[in-house]
Enzyme design. Structure first.
Site, mmCIF file in Angstrom:
data_model
loop_
_atom_site.group_PDB
_atom_site.id
_atom_site.type_symbol
_atom_site.label_atom_id
_atom_site.label_comp_id
_atom_site.label_asym_id
_atom_site.label_seq_id
_atom_site.Cartn_x
_atom_site.Cartn_y
_atom_site.Cartn_z
ATOM 1 N N CYS A 4 0.845 -1.189 0.000
ATOM 2 C CA CYS A 4 0.000 0.000 0.000
ATOM 3 C C CYS A 4 0.890 1.252 0.000
ATOM 4 O O CYS A 4 1.774 1.410 0.849
ATOM 5 C CB CYS A 4 -0.896 -0.022 1.235
ATOM 6 S SG CYS A 4 -1.747 1.534 1.519
ATOM 7 N N ASP A 30 0.287 16.840 -0.241
ATOM 8 C CA ASP A 30 -0.135 16.126 -1.438
ATOM 9 C C ASP A 30 0.858 16.409 -2.570
ATOM 10 O O ASP A 30 1.305 17.535 -2.752
ATOM 11 C CB ASP A 30 -1.551 16.570 -1.847
ATOM 12 C CG ASP A 30 -2.178 15.629 -2.858
ATOM 13 O OD1 ASP A 30 -3.128 14.925 -2.479
ATOM 14 O OD2 ASP A 30 -1.724 15.594 -4.023
ATOM 15 N N HIS A 46 -3.130 0.590 8.587
ATOM 16 C CA HIS A 46 -3.922 0.556 7.348
ATOM 17 C C HIS A 46 -5.418 0.454 7.628
ATOM 18 O O HIS A 46 -5.875 -0.473 8.287
ATOM 19 C CB HIS A 46 -3.494 -0.604 6.454
ATOM 20 C CG HIS A 46 -4.246 -0.610 5.150
ATOM 21 N ND1 HIS A 46 -3.837 0.128 4.065
ATOM 22 C CD2 HIS A 46 -5.396 -1.213 4.780
ATOM 23 C CE1 HIS A 46 -4.700 -0.024 3.081
ATOM 24 N NE2 HIS A 46 -5.665 -0.840 3.480
ATOM 25 N N ASN A 86 -12.593 11.326 0.277
ATOM 26 C CA ASN A 86 -13.190 10.578 -0.828
ATOM 27 C C ASN A 86 -13.299 9.108 -0.438
ATOM 28 O O ASN A 86 -12.357 8.544 0.129
ATOM 29 C CB ASN A 86 -12.329 10.732 -2.084
ATOM 30 C CG ASN A 86 -12.290 12.163 -2.568
ATOM 31 O OD1 ASN A 86 -13.271 12.880 -2.480
ATOM 32 N ND2 ASN A 86 -11.136 12.591 -3.068
ATOM 33 N N HIS A 97 -6.117 3.716 0.874
ATOM 34 C CA HIS A 97 -5.733 3.846 2.290
ATOM 35 C C HIS A 97 -6.390 5.141 2.745
ATOM 36 O O HIS A 97 -6.106 6.209 2.173
ATOM 37 C CB HIS A 97 -4.208 3.902 2.414
ATOM 38 C CG HIS A 97 -3.690 4.059 3.826
ATOM 39 N ND1 HIS A 97 -2.726 3.201 4.374
ATOM 40 C CD2 HIS A 97 -3.961 4.967 4.795
ATOM 41 C CE1 HIS A 97 -2.446 3.599 5.611
ATOM 42 N NE2 HIS A 97 -3.184 4.671 5.891
ATOM 43 N N HIS A 99 -7.650 8.563 3.784
ATOM 44 C CA HIS A 99 -6.910 9.821 3.940
ATOM 45 C C HIS A 99 -7.876 10.984 3.915
ATOM 46 O O HIS A 99 -8.837 10.998 3.155
ATOM 47 C CB HIS A 99 -5.847 9.982 2.851
ATOM 48 C CG HIS A 99 -6.357 9.766 1.457
ATOM 49 N ND1 HIS A 99 -6.569 8.503 0.938
ATOM 50 C CD2 HIS A 99 -6.724 10.643 0.498
ATOM 51 C CE1 HIS A 99 -7.039 8.620 -0.290
ATOM 52 N NE2 HIS A 99 -7.152 9.904 -0.586
HETATM 53 P P1 AMP Z 1 -7.970 10.354 -3.544
HETATM 54 O O1 AMP Z 1 -8.449 10.602 -4.939
HETATM 55 O O2 AMP Z 1 -8.880 10.939 -2.504
HETATM 56 O O3 AMP Z 1 -7.675 8.884 -3.301
HETATM 57 O O4 AMP Z 1 -6.640 11.166 -3.389
HETATM 58 C C1 AMP Z 1 -5.361 10.634 -3.564
HETATM 59 C C2 AMP Z 1 -4.397 11.770 -3.424
HETATM 60 O O5 AMP Z 1 -3.116 11.240 -3.192
HETATM 61 C C3 AMP Z 1 -4.296 12.665 -4.677
HETATM 62 O O6 AMP Z 1 -4.612 14.011 -4.312
HETATM 63 C C4 AMP Z 1 -2.842 12.505 -5.093
HETATM 64 O O7 AMP Z 1 -2.279 13.689 -5.627
HETATM 65 C C5 AMP Z 1 -2.169 12.072 -3.805
HETATM 66 N N1 AMP Z 1 -0.951 11.288 -3.946
HETATM 67 C C6 AMP Z 1 -0.765 10.203 -4.713
HETATM 68 N N2 AMP Z 1 0.490 9.723 -4.565
HETATM 69 C C7 AMP Z 1 1.097 10.540 -3.669
HETATM 70 C C8 AMP Z 1 2.401 10.577 -3.082
HETATM 71 N N3 AMP Z 1 3.346 9.675 -3.393
HETATM 72 N N4 AMP Z 1 2.683 11.564 -2.198
HETATM 73 C C9 AMP Z 1 1.750 12.488 -1.881
HETATM 74 N N5 AMP Z 1 0.506 12.494 -2.378
HETATM 75 C C10 AMP Z 1 0.175 11.537 -3.263
HETATM 76 ZN ZN ZN Z 2 -2.207 1.285 3.709
#
Ligand code: AMP
Ligand code: ZN
Length: 116
Positions: A4, A30, A46, A86, A97, A99
């Site tokens: 993950c 982000d 997780h 989301n 995961h 967030h």
């Molecule tokens: P969601 O669509 O709510 O699942 O949001 C996922 C978020 O994770 C998006 O805003 C991405 O830009 C962010 N994201 C994906 N990979 C990374 C990473 N390695 N470091 C920081 N943010 C990330």
């Molecule tokens: Zn996780």
């Protein structure tokens, strides 16, 4: 969860721009910010999404919200912010995961959602 992305970030196995960490939660910028302030707050343990929480997750869910104001204030959004979680296919959750997005900045973030 071995594979993950956010578990790996919480364990420090993948680099991130960390802004906060305690025993239960981890917060980082982000990678593709939607607003001048865009922080993600995650449980270190997780949890896939709000659709899969157990009673034992209540404490960490509260903690995620409880740190939001301080993180927003300290990172350029002292006058309020928005929290977005989301969830699942309809919520268009991309990373599986749980967030919380903390978004803000010097200007209002915009309309909540486009009305249908
Ligand atoms: P969601 O669509 O709510 O699942 O949001 C996922 C978020 O994770 C998006 O805003 C991405 O830009 C962010 N994201 C994906 N990979 C990374 C990473 N390695 N470091 C920081 N943010 C990330
Ligand atoms: Zn996780």
């Amino acid at each position: 969860m071995d594979n993950c992305l956010f578990c790996k970030i919480a364990r420090g196995e993948i680099p991130s721009r960390k802004v906060f960490e305690d025993e239960d939660v981890f917060a980082f910028h982000d990678i593709n910010p939607a607003r001048p302030l865009h922080i993600l707050v995650i449980p270190k343990r997780h949890i896939t999404s709000l659709a899969t929480i157990a009673d034992t997750d209540t404490l960490v869910l509260g903690r995620i919200l409880a740190v939001a104001n301080q993180l927003a204030s300290e990172n350029g959004s002292p006058d309020g912010f928005r929290v977005i979680i989301n969830t699942g296919r309809i919520g268009q959750q991309e990373v599986q995961h749980l967030h919380a997005h903390i978004v803000g900045g010097p200007e209002p973030v915009g309309p909540m959602l486009k009305r249908v």
